[in-house]
Design an enzyme around this catalytic site. Structure first.
Site, mmCIF file in Angstrom:
data_model
loop_
_atom_site.group_PDB
_atom_site.id
_atom_site.type_symbol
_atom_site.label_atom_id
_atom_site.label_comp_id
_atom_site.label_asym_id
_atom_site.label_seq_id
_atom_site.Cartn_x
_atom_site.Cartn_y
_atom_site.Cartn_z
ATOM 1 N N SER A 149 37.363 46.985 38.839
ATOM 2 C CA SER A 149 36.030 46.783 38.290
ATOM 3 C C SER A 149 36.096 46.714 36.766
ATOM 4 O O SER A 149 36.790 45.856 36.216
ATOM 5 C CB SER A 149 35.099 47.880 38.800
ATOM 6 O OG SER A 149 33.754 47.577 38.533
ATOM 7 N N ASP A 247 30.881 41.043 47.320
ATOM 8 C CA ASP A 247 30.753 41.574 45.962
ATOM 9 C C ASP A 247 29.999 40.568 45.098
ATOM 10 O O ASP A 247 30.370 39.392 45.052
ATOM 11 C CB ASP A 247 32.147 41.807 45.392
ATOM 12 C CG ASP A 247 32.145 42.444 44.011
ATOM 13 O OD1 ASP A 247 31.061 42.727 43.467
ATOM 14 O OD2 ASP A 247 33.254 42.666 43.480
ATOM 15 N N HIS A 277 32.099 45.488 46.730
ATOM 16 C CA HIS A 277 32.626 45.983 45.470
ATOM 17 C C HIS A 277 32.998 47.464 45.616
ATOM 18 O O HIS A 277 32.288 48.240 46.241
ATOM 19 C CB HIS A 277 31.572 45.825 44.373
ATOM 20 C CG HIS A 277 32.081 46.103 43.005
ATOM 21 N ND1 HIS A 277 32.760 45.171 42.254
ATOM 22 C CD2 HIS A 277 32.032 47.228 42.234
ATOM 23 C CE1 HIS A 277 33.089 45.692 41.092
ATOM 24 N NE2 HIS A 277 32.670 46.942 41.057
#
Length: 303
Positions: A149, A247, A277
């Site tokens: 991320s 995501d 995600h």
């Protein structure tokens, strides 16, 4: 395929987020409260907390040494958390899994976070810690940077900054569902619309989550903030980009992989079906997602 049924079950069981402005301190405390005790974590030959003495100052790092680590190589890892969450503790299990699977020494970086630390403090820490780790442990054939991320944002930015500085020792970059375009152009990426609601991270949450970083001085037009906006990607190290089917950030990661290949950089892009995600942090205990660590090992060509 649909969202993995176990992920769907757990997401459905979560309470609605509190209304009002985000509270970084409360959110960090809640995240830390979920960390299992040390005795329940994957055992390794050695796990040491160290302060990296760098030009950016003293940076807390955690060094993971699997039993077979030697001159095989080094992986420097940056945790995710939208630039204001995450820590050495919340992502300890990810770093342990990387060390266990790859056989590499792993250095996890406890970089400064927004909003307390203004841009580019976190990035400076990640870059300085990478160069420190290379001097301390980088005597093997592999020196990889990796992140999930927002940690993937830092990994891509560190690799680019190293290239521009002539620091050519980074051999690989590994980006797990990276955040690479912080301008959030909703008309540019289909995944922002297709995966907007119901999969954990929601498109509407991206702005408030990243506001702490952007309001601290990070300009989304800056390629060190939004690595996909770098005009020339040639010369960057071979790259593994891992994305998740559900995501909102999926398409910007895959675009980065395509642009790397167009620039002549070897790039592997793998989309994990049924995942959202954060699956490396939250759902890698599921066998179909734990294989991301084996894929990482294969990409690095170790063992």
């Amino acid at each position: 395929m649909p969202l993995h049924p176990e992920i769907a079950r757990i997401l459905a069981s979560l309470p609605a987020p509190p209304e009002g402005p985000l509270d970084p301190v409360a959110m960090r405390l809640a995240e830390e409260s979920q960390v299992p005790p040390v005795e329940d974590r994957t055992p390794l030959y050695a796990v040491d907390d160290v302060t990296a003495k760098t030009p950016a100052g003293g940076i807390p790092v955690r060094v993971y040494t699997p039993a077979e680590a030697g001159s095989r190589g080094l992986l420097v890892y940056f945790h995710g958390g939208a630039f204001f969450l995450g820590s050495l503790e919340t992502h300890d299990h990810v770093a342990r899994s990387l060390a266990e699977e790859t056989g590499l020494k792993v250095v996890s970086v406890g970089y400064r976070r927004a909003p307390e630390a203004a841009f580019p403090a976190g990035l400076d820490d990640c870059y300085a810690a990478t160069r420190w780790a290379a001097e301390q442990y980088g005597d093997g054939p592999v020196l990889a940077v990796a992140g999930d991320s927002s940690g993937g944002t830092f990994a891509a930015a560190v690799a680019a900054r190293a290239h521009d500085d002539g620091f050519d020792r980074i051999t690989h970059q590994i980006l797990y569902y990276p955040s690479l375009d912080l301008a959030f152009p909703e008309d540019r990426y289909a995944s922002l619309r297709e995966n907007a609601v119901g999969y954990g991270l929601e498109t509407a949450a991206l702005r408030p989550f990243n506001a702490f970083y952007l309001d601290s001085g990070a300009d989304p037009a800056d390629p060190l903030v939004s690595p996909v906006r770098r005009s020339d990607l040639s010369g960057l190290p071979p790259t593994l980009v891992v994305t998740a089917e559900f995501d909102p950030l999926r398409d910007e990661g895959e675009l980065y992989g395509r642009r790397l290949r167009e620039a002549g950089v070897p790039a592997t892009v793998t989309r994990y079906a049924g995942a959202g995600h954060g699956f490396v942090q939250h759902f890698s205990w599921l066998p179909e997602y734990h294989r991301v660590f084996a894929e990482t090992r294969e990409f690095l060509g170790v063992r």
